[in-house]
Design an enzyme around this catalytic site. Structure first.
Site, mmCIF file in Angstrom:
data_model
loop_
_atom_site.group_PDB
_atom_site.id
_atom_site.type_symbol
_atom_site.label_atom_id
_atom_site.label_comp_id
_atom_site.label_asym_id
_atom_site.label_seq_id
_atom_site.Cartn_x
_atom_site.Cartn_y
_atom_site.Cartn_z
ATOM 1 N N HIS A 110 0.846 -1.194 0.000
ATOM 2 C CA HIS A 110 0.000 0.000 0.000
ATOM 3 C C HIS A 110 0.876 1.236 0.000
ATOM 4 C CE1 HIS A 110 -3.336 2.705 1.335
ATOM 5 N NE2 HIS A 110 -4.002 1.908 0.513
ATOM 6 N N ILE B 229 0.845 4.393 3.940
ATOM 7 C CA ILE B 229 -0.372 4.920 4.568
ATOM 8 C C ILE B 229 -1.257 3.730 4.914
ATOM 9 C CG2 ILE B 229 -2.480 6.276 4.212
ATOM 10 C CD1 ILE B 229 -0.901 8.079 2.360
ATOM 11 N N GLY C 45 -7.631 2.847 4.589
ATOM 12 C CA GLY C 45 -8.797 3.305 5.328
ATOM 13 C C GLY C 45 -9.722 2.178 5.726
ATOM 14 N N VAL C 46 -9.852 1.181 4.859
ATOM 15 C CA VAL C 46 -10.744 0.067 5.171
ATOM 16 C C VAL C 46 -10.261 -0.703 6.394
ATOM 17 C CG1 VAL C 46 -9.571 -1.569 3.644
ATOM 18 C CG2 VAL C 46 -12.014 -1.860 4.138
ATOM 19 N N GLU D 216 -11.934 -1.523 9.951
ATOM 20 C CA GLU D 216 -11.934 -2.876 10.512
ATOM 21 C C GLU D 216 -11.441 -2.860 11.962
ATOM 22 O OE1 GLU D 216 -12.141 -6.872 11.311
ATOM 23 O OE2 GLU D 216 -13.091 -5.749 9.674
#
Length: 447
Positions: free
Chosen positions: A352, A358, A361-362, A366
């Site tokens: 990523h 970074i 976001g998911v 979670e």
């Protein structure tokens, strides 16, 4: 005379006032003011005025005899408990404290960490034979949070304790769970079993109003020993050969509920909030004190609400998908705060944005969901048999990136709860700044 916060329903079940439910956060608990309970003691039959007072953070639960000037305070700890018939006793000689279990049950049921209990006699008032008068008095004083974190006594392996007919097993558990069995050769009692996931709410609703009990055929012998001098049908359930005298039961199984109440009180002698699943067969005060001694010897003390070892007992996730390191705060049924340390060694950083890592976001969502799952599982008797499914996400906002070295504080607040379904609002912070927000709905299901 008693200072009361709430009333009781027609069966005597306590109705807690708002002063007992307004506690926020997960610091150590004490009371905001003073409260008084007055009456005669069960065994010694002497009058006593008991005063609950706030205590400094870290002082624990401490008794002070006012009728014996110069007497040292007596801490509610197992190392000062002594063997005594039909009661829990702290200390020896003239300065000893007798029959403290119902007072301590109210203290433990409300998860109070620091408290001064002043008494002008050797034994607390028996009142109606339950913990409700003490619970109401503490609620009337108001529960409050002060500095420092509570201590938990956390069991990592199972233990077994046998004391005469009393047999105990204690197993690692997410909270305090009691599985209590009694067996009396009496037509009203017989064999009774009760299972309770003990929280302040469940203690107030299910255990606090259960009264002590005894049998007519024992009266003469016990009084000859100097016991039950203050006992009557007004402060105990009294049974003859066929039934109950001069009162009605608050529950058909009030007897086993009272034994569970006694266990809650005696467990306070651990000097910390106990996290264990305790299976007790024919429990007694002497036996439960022996259990507490074993717990103190074999368990460890923690100041985090739940460590990663505890979390793995509840959540099915494992590396690399377990995204919660600790639970820092928990207000049952309302709010939870978890911690996730983000490091460059996270496997997702390999793919990523290499060179500009970074956190996806998911995965922040979670991590937030896993913290929320811990809140939902808080009062489940066997969390290992359950799993949390998330049903929806709404109003998701990503405010700023999360990078290696950041520490995510994940706060979940319950918006609505209905049965096994719950809607929560989640907020993730780094250094006090909001990085992610979301609303989510979830359900607890069998695995």
């Amino acid at each position: 005379m008693i200072a009361r916060a709430g009333a009781s329903d027609p069966l005597g079940h306590p109705v807690t006032g708002t002063s007992g439910t307004a506690v926020q956060g997960m610091g150590r608990r004490t009371i905001a003011g003073e409260a008084v309970v007055e009456g005669i003691g069960l065994h010694l039959g002497r009058p006593c005025r008991l005063v609950f007072k706030p205590a400094p953070a870290g002082s624990g639960i401490v008794f002070q005899r006012l009728d014996l000037p110069g007497t040292a305070p007596i801490p509610a700890r197992v190392d000062v408990a002594v063997e005594a018939e039909r009661r829990t006793q702290l200390g020896t000689g003239e300065a000893a404290l007798h029959t403290v279990e119902h007072v301590l049950a109210a203290v433990g049921g409300l998860e109070i960490d620091d408290l001064l209990i002043e008494m002008d006699g050797p034994e607390p008032p028996i009142m109606d034979g339950s913990a409700v008068p003490f619970l109401d008095a503490l609620n009337s004083a108001g529960l409050t949070i002060h500095s420092g974190r509570p201590e938990w006594l956390v069991l990592r392996k199972s233990i077994r304790v046998v004391d005469g007919e009393s047999v105990y097993e204690a197993h690692p558990c997410f909270g305090l769970s009691l599985d209590v069995t009694i067996d009396f050769p009496h037509p009203v009692i017989g064999e009774q079993r009760g299972q309770y996931m003990v929280t302040s709410r469940s203690f107030t609703k299910e255990l606090a109003a259960a009264r002590t009990f005894g049998f007519v055929h024992e009266v003469e012998g016990l009084r000859a020993k100097g016991l039950i001098q203050g006992a009557s049908t007004a402060n105990a359930i009294v049974l003859d050969g066929t039934g109950v005298l001069e009162t009605s039961l608050r529950w058909p199984d009030e007897f086993v509920r009272h034994k569970a109440l006694d266990c809650v009180g005696d467990l306070v002698l651990a000097g910390a909030r106990v996290r264990a699943r305790i299976v007790a067969h024919k429990p007694s005060h002497r036996g439960t004190v022996a259990l507490v001694r074993a717990l103190v010897q074999h368990a460890i003390r923690e100041t985090a609400v739940y460590t990663v070892e505890d979390i793995m007992q509840v959540l099915p996730h494992r590396y690399p998908f377990l995204l919660v390191d600790r639970i820092l705060e928990l207000e049952e049924g309302k709010r939870i705060v978890g911690l996730k340390n983000v490091t460059i060694n996270e496997p997702f950083f390999q793919g990523h944005f290499p060179g500009h890592p970074i956190m996806p976001g998911v995965l922040i969502i979670e991590a937030m969901a896993q913290v929320g799952g811990m809140l939902l599982m808080r009062t489940i008797e066997d969390p290992g048999s359950k799993v949390v499914y998330f049903l929806s996400l709404d109003n998701v906002k990503f405010r700023r990136p999360v990078k290696p070295g950041d520490q995510l504080h994940l706060e979940l607040e319950v918006l609505q709860k209905r049965g096994t379904m719950c809607k929560m609002k989640g907020t993730a912070y780094v250094d006090g700044q909001v990085v992610t927000e979301a609303e989510m709905a979830a359900m607890v299901r069998d695995r």
